[in-house]
Motif scaffolding. Structure first.
Motif, PDB file in Angstrom:
ATOM      1  N   ARG A 174       0.832  -1.206   0.000  1.00 27.68           N
ATOM      2  CA  ARG A 174       0.000   0.000   0.000  1.00 27.68           C
ATOM      3  C   ARG A 174       0.867   1.256   0.000  1.00 27.68           C
ATOM      4  O   ARG A 174       0.492   2.297  -0.560  1.00 27.68           O
ATOM      5  N   ALA A 175       2.033   1.183   0.646  1.00 29.28           N
ATOM      6  CA  ALA A 175       2.897   2.350   0.781  1.00 29.28           C
ATOM      7  C   ALA A 175       3.895   2.490  -0.361  1.00 29.28           C
ATOM      8  O   ALA A 175       4.700   3.434  -0.351  1.00 29.28           O
ATOM      9  N   ALA A 176       3.853   1.596  -1.338  1.00 30.54           N
ATOM     10  CA  ALA A 176       4.825   1.635  -2.434  1.00 30.54           C
ATOM     11  C   ALA A 176       4.802   2.986  -3.140  1.00 30.54           C
ATOM     12  O   ALA A 176       3.743   3.523  -3.476  1.00 30.54           O
ATOM     13  N   GLY A 177       5.981   3.574  -3.348  1.00 34.49           N
ATOM     14  CA  GLY A 177       6.113   4.833  -4.058  1.00 34.49           C
ATOM     15  C   GLY A 177       5.970   6.064  -3.192  1.00 34.49           C
ATOM     16  O   GLY A 177       6.141   7.180  -3.692  1.00 34.49           O
ATOM     17  N   ILE A 178       5.650   5.913  -1.914  1.00 31.16           N
ATOM     18  CA  ILE A 178       5.504   7.064  -1.009  1.00 31.16           C
ATOM     19  C   ILE A 178       6.758   7.178  -0.162  1.00 31.16           C
ATOM     20  O   ILE A 178       7.160   6.217   0.497  1.00 31.16           O
ATOM     21  N   LYS A 179       7.354   8.339  -0.151  1.00 28.27           N
ATOM     22  CA  LYS A 179       8.544   8.562   0.645  1.00 28.27           C
ATOM     23  C   LYS A 179       8.153   8.790   2.105  1.00 28.27           C
ATOM     24  O   LYS A 179       7.209   9.549   2.379  1.00 28.27           O
ATOM     25  N   PRO A 180       8.852   8.159   3.043  1.00 27.15           N
ATOM     26  CA  PRO A 180       8.569   8.425   4.461  1.00 27.15           C
ATOM     27  C   PRO A 180       8.650   9.920   4.764  1.00 27.15           C
ATOM     28  O   PRO A 180       9.580  10.595   4.349  1.00 27.15           O
ATOM     29  N   GLY A 181       7.636  10.437   5.452  1.00 22.91           N
ATOM     30  CA  GLY A 181       7.605  11.840   5.819  1.00 22.91           C
ATOM     31  C   GLY A 181       6.944  12.745   4.809  1.00 22.91           C
ATOM     32  O   GLY A 181       6.810  13.958   5.063  1.00 22.91           O
ATOM     33  N   ASP A 182       6.503  12.203   3.673  1.00 21.44           N
ATOM     34  CA  ASP A 182       5.865  13.019   2.640  1.00 21.44           C
ATOM     35  C   ASP A 182       4.390  13.220   2.985  1.00 21.44           C
ATOM     36  O   ASP A 182       3.515  12.445   2.591  1.00 21.44           O
ATOM     37  N   VAL A 253       4.898  -0.880   7.342  1.00 17.03           N
ATOM     38  CA  VAL A 253       6.025   0.051   7.280  1.00 17.03           C
ATOM     39  C   VAL A 253       5.599   1.377   7.891  1.00 17.03           C
ATOM     40  O   VAL A 253       4.424   1.758   7.853  1.00 17.03           O
ATOM     41  N   CYS A 254       6.564   2.055   8.505  1.00 14.46           N
ATOM     42  CA  CYS A 254       6.311   3.353   9.130  1.00 14.46           C
ATOM     43  C   CYS A 254       6.631   4.454   8.122  1.00 14.46           C
ATOM     44  O   CYS A 254       7.749   4.529   7.606  1.00 14.46           O
ATOM     45  N   LEU A 255       5.644   5.316   7.874  1.00 12.43           N
ATOM     46  CA  LEU A 255       5.818   6.398   6.912  1.00 12.43           C
ATOM     47  C   LEU A 255       5.987   7.761   7.575  1.00 12.43           C
ATOM     48  O   LEU A 255       6.416   8.713   6.929  1.00 12.43           O
ATOM     49  N   PHE A 256       5.635   7.835   8.840  1.00 12.08           N
ATOM     50  CA  PHE A 256       5.811   9.082   9.575  1.00 12.08           C
ATOM     51  C   PHE A 256       5.774   8.741  11.059  1.00 12.08           C
ATOM     52  O   PHE A 256       4.964   7.920  11.497  1.00 12.08           O
ATOM     53  N   GLU A 257       6.655   9.371  11.830  1.00 11.91           N
ATOM     54  CA  GLU A 257       6.705   9.105  13.270  1.00 11.91           C
ATOM     55  C   GLU A 257       6.796  10.404  14.041  1.00 11.91           C
ATOM     56  O   GLU A 257       7.528  11.318  13.656  1.00 11.91           O
TER      57      GLU A 257
END
Length: 289
Positions: A174-182, A253-257
């Motif tokens: 689901r998170a493919a292609g999204i940069k963490p923190g975007d 996966v963690c995309l923002f913390e």
């Protein structure tokens, strides 16, 4: 029973001690009071009952016939009281510890670890009661509650356990292609939330993410939100403590913390002395973080 017909319990206790020891001085030492206080209690009993209870015999004191009747009754009564108190203590020790917690914390943090506690302390029974309602520990019969917030609950002693450490998570697919923190990319995604909880929306807004304007699917409980997130249906905002195992395994996966803060999970107990079983459980919880 009409307590108006019963003399002062302090006086009865003093007389019982005097009768067992055969004198005022030893009774005073047992009760940690003065010789004069014991004598005064005995005199007050004699005046109230209209009977002579003790008489001097040599250098000591002896009971009269009326005094012996009272002493025998008191000894029997105090023994029953002591047995009742001990039975009550044992009742409290035999029952399981009652632990109130949120369903998400129970399912995702506590239950995967509780087996270690049972292995270390098989003699301590623990009943975990999940729920969202705020409980009154005394009224509702709970020994402890684990609650989410910033602290400051009234009428309880609170101990910080673990940071909520808010994170935004999704499956790797689901998170493919999204940069963490975007944040701008996250704004456009499908969101899975629990209704009625404003905290995630407020926290997200502080990070620049407007969930009120996002595509949101709501589920009645966070356990369902987590299940849907793990199934890849969308993104969700969770406390790291609830999803750390998923992140470690790669399932999410963690995309923002969020940065560390006092927002987290707290141990709440009743004020005052803590029983040994509960103290051991609290120590184990803190050691397991």
């Amino acid at each position: 029973m009409d307590w108006r017909n019963v003399p002062s319990l302090s006086a009865l206790r003093a007389f019982d001690a005097m009768a067992r020891h055969g004198g005022f001085s030893k009774a005073a030492r047992e009760l940690n009071v003065t010789h004069a206080a014991i004598a005064q209690h005995v005199r007050s009993l004699e005046a109230e009952l209209g009977q002579t209870l003790v008489m001097r015999e040599g250098r000591g004191m002896a009971l009269t016939e009326a005094g012996r009747v009272l002493a025998d009754g008191l000894q029997s009564g105090f023994v029953e009281i002591a047995q009742g108190v001990e039975a009550t203590k044992q009742f409290g020790q035999d029952r399981p510890l009652q632990i109130a917690t949120t369903p998400s914390f129970a399912e995702n943090w506590l239950m995967p670890r509780i087996g270690a506690f049972w292995s270390e302390h098989p003699e301590i029974k623990v009943a975990i009661v999940p729920g969202y309602e705020l409980v009154d520990l005394t009224r509702d019969g709970f020994d402890m509650a684990i609650r989410y917030g910033r602290g400051g609950w009234s009428g309880v002693e609170e101990t910080y356990l673990v940071s909520a450490g808010n994170v935004i998570v999704a499956t790797p697919e689901r998170a493919a292609g999204i940069k963490p923190g975007d944040i701008s990319a996250l704004q456009k995604q499908k969101w899975l939330l629990e209704p009625g909880r404003r905290e995630p929306r407020v926290w997200a807004a502080e990070q620049g993410l407007d969930l009120d304007a996002a595509d949101v699917e709501e589920f009645s409980a966070n356990t369902m939100v987590l299940a849907a997130t793990r199934a890849g249906y969308g993104f969700s905002l969770q406390g790291r403590a609830l999803v750390e195992a998923d992140i470690a395994s790669g399932r999410l996966v963690c995309l923002f913390e969020a940065e560390q803060s006092e927002l987290g999970y707290y141990i709440l107990t009743r004020p005052g002395q803590m029983q040994d079983r509960l103290r051991q459980f609290c120590r184990w919880l803190q050691k397991s973080v």
